[in-house]
Design a protein around this motif. Sequence first.
Motif, PDB file in Angstrom:
ATOM      1  N   LEU A  84       0.724  -1.362  -0.090  1.00 57.89           N
ATOM      2  CA  LEU A  84      -0.111  -0.160   0.104  1.00 57.89           C
ATOM      3  C   LEU A  84       0.906   1.365  -0.059  1.00 57.89           C
ATOM      4  CD1 LEU A  84      -2.524   1.433   0.304  1.00 57.89           C
ATOM      5  CD2 LEU A  84      -2.540   1.130   2.755  1.00 57.89           C
ATOM      6  N   THR A  85       2.024   1.297   0.783  1.00 57.77           N
ATOM      7  CA  THR A  85       2.919   2.274   0.958  1.00 57.77           C
ATOM      8  C   THR A  85       3.620   2.685  -0.518  1.00 57.77           C
ATOM      9  OG1 THR A  85       3.409   1.772   3.445  1.00 57.77           O
ATOM     10  CG2 THR A  85       4.930   3.370   2.041  1.00 57.77           C
ATOM     11  N   TYR A  86       3.924   1.655  -0.984  1.00 54.48           N
ATOM     12  CA  TYR A  86       4.280   1.664  -2.367  1.00 54.48           C
ATOM     13  C   TYR A  86       3.573   2.380  -3.601  1.00 54.48           C
ATOM     14  CZ  TYR A  86       5.572   0.430  -7.223  1.00 54.48           C
ATOM     15  OH  TYR A  86       6.100   0.403  -8.442  1.00 54.48           O
ATOM     16  N   PHE A  87       2.338   1.953  -3.274  1.00 52.55           N
ATOM     17  CA  PHE A  87       1.306   2.295  -4.511  1.00 52.55           C
ATOM     18  C   PHE A  87       0.907   4.123  -4.082  1.00 52.55           C
ATOM     19  CE2 PHE A  87       0.261  -2.113  -5.191  1.00 52.55           C
ATOM     20  CZ  PHE A  87       0.542  -2.132  -6.559  1.00 52.55           C
ATOM     21  N   LEU A  88       1.039   4.195  -2.901  1.00 57.60           N
ATOM     22  CA  LEU A  88       0.756   5.587  -2.640  1.00 57.60           C
ATOM     23  C   LEU A  88       2.041   6.599  -2.675  1.00 57.60           C
ATOM     24  CD1 LEU A  88      -1.114   5.142   0.833  1.00 57.60           C
ATOM     25  CD2 LEU A  88      -1.918   5.756  -1.315  1.00 57.60           C
ATOM     26  N   LEU A  89       3.160   6.044  -2.496  1.00 55.22           N
ATOM     27  CA  LEU A  89       4.437   7.020  -2.689  1.00 55.22           C
ATOM     28  C   LEU A  89       5.391   6.617  -3.866  1.00 55.22           C
ATOM     29  CD1 LEU A  89       5.919   6.630   0.936  1.00 55.22           C
ATOM     30  CD2 LEU A  89       4.296   8.479  -0.105  1.00 55.22           C
ATOM     31  N   GLN A  90       4.682   5.816  -4.856  1.00 56.42           N
ATOM     32  CA  GLN A  90       5.545   5.488  -6.200  1.00 56.42           C
ATOM     33  C   GLN A  90       5.834   6.693  -6.933  1.00 56.42           C
ATOM     34  OE1 GLN A  90       3.133   3.079  -9.178  1.00 56.42           O
ATOM     35  NE2 GLN A  90       1.277   3.482  -8.087  1.00 56.42           N
ATOM     36  N   ASP A  91       5.005   7.658  -6.809  1.00 57.56           N
ATOM     37  CA  ASP A  91       5.457   8.934  -7.535  1.00 57.56           C
ATOM     38  C   ASP A  91       6.547   9.604  -6.948  1.00 57.56           C
ATOM     39  OD1 ASP A  91       3.178   8.588  -9.489  1.00 57.56           O
ATOM     40  OD2 ASP A  91       2.008   9.918  -8.402  1.00 57.56           O
TER      41      ASP A  91
END
Length: 223
Positions: A84-91
């Motif tokens: 979830l953290t990856y998908f939220l901060l991937q940018d």
Amino acid sequence: MKHTYIILASLLACLVLYLVEQVLQADYIVKTVAKILLFVVLPYLYIKLIKKSTLIKELQLRGSINQIKLGLIFGTASFLIVLLTYFLLQDQLNLDQIADELKTKSNVTAQNFILIGIYITFGNSFLEEFFFRGFIFLNLYESGRKRLAYLFSSVLFGVYHIAIFQTWFNVWLIGLALIGLIVIGLIFNWINTHSKNFLNSWIVHILADSAIILIGLRMFDII
């Protein structure tokens, strides 16, 4: 004598690994060998010469389902939180830059990443749990220095990881990662007090690393 050795030995190990990682910029094999030597030999000397015990006795990781349920619960939660953290901060993450740095500094490529990922998930996680939770936390905790055990092992666990990927993120993400790693260390410590070994935290570590490896597979365009 006991807690002094634990503190000094663990600080020495992390300092040497930092130098190997950031100063010498050794490849992954050299770093792995250095970690195995430091994370096994220093605790072994403590177990054999100071604690007067055996490595086999210290590695008793048997536990019933009831004893490891915390590890399974927190492990599943960690797996989902990492993704979830990856998908939220991937940018905010430059995966191409991280991949290039891994190739340049550590010789980690798409061709060897799967094998390295398997080692990280099971072997490296075991080394870190044996060192930070088995050697540092549980020995300090069982000696009556409970506050020191929680704080020292958790903070060192966080700083040790930041030293590895300090060039990957901006300062804000590094600060967030450090806080997160310290909190994770505290949780790992707490769940291990229920089983009196590091089996629970190893389970959590395996599942959390599994999520990180999935991200790595995407980073190297394997999936």
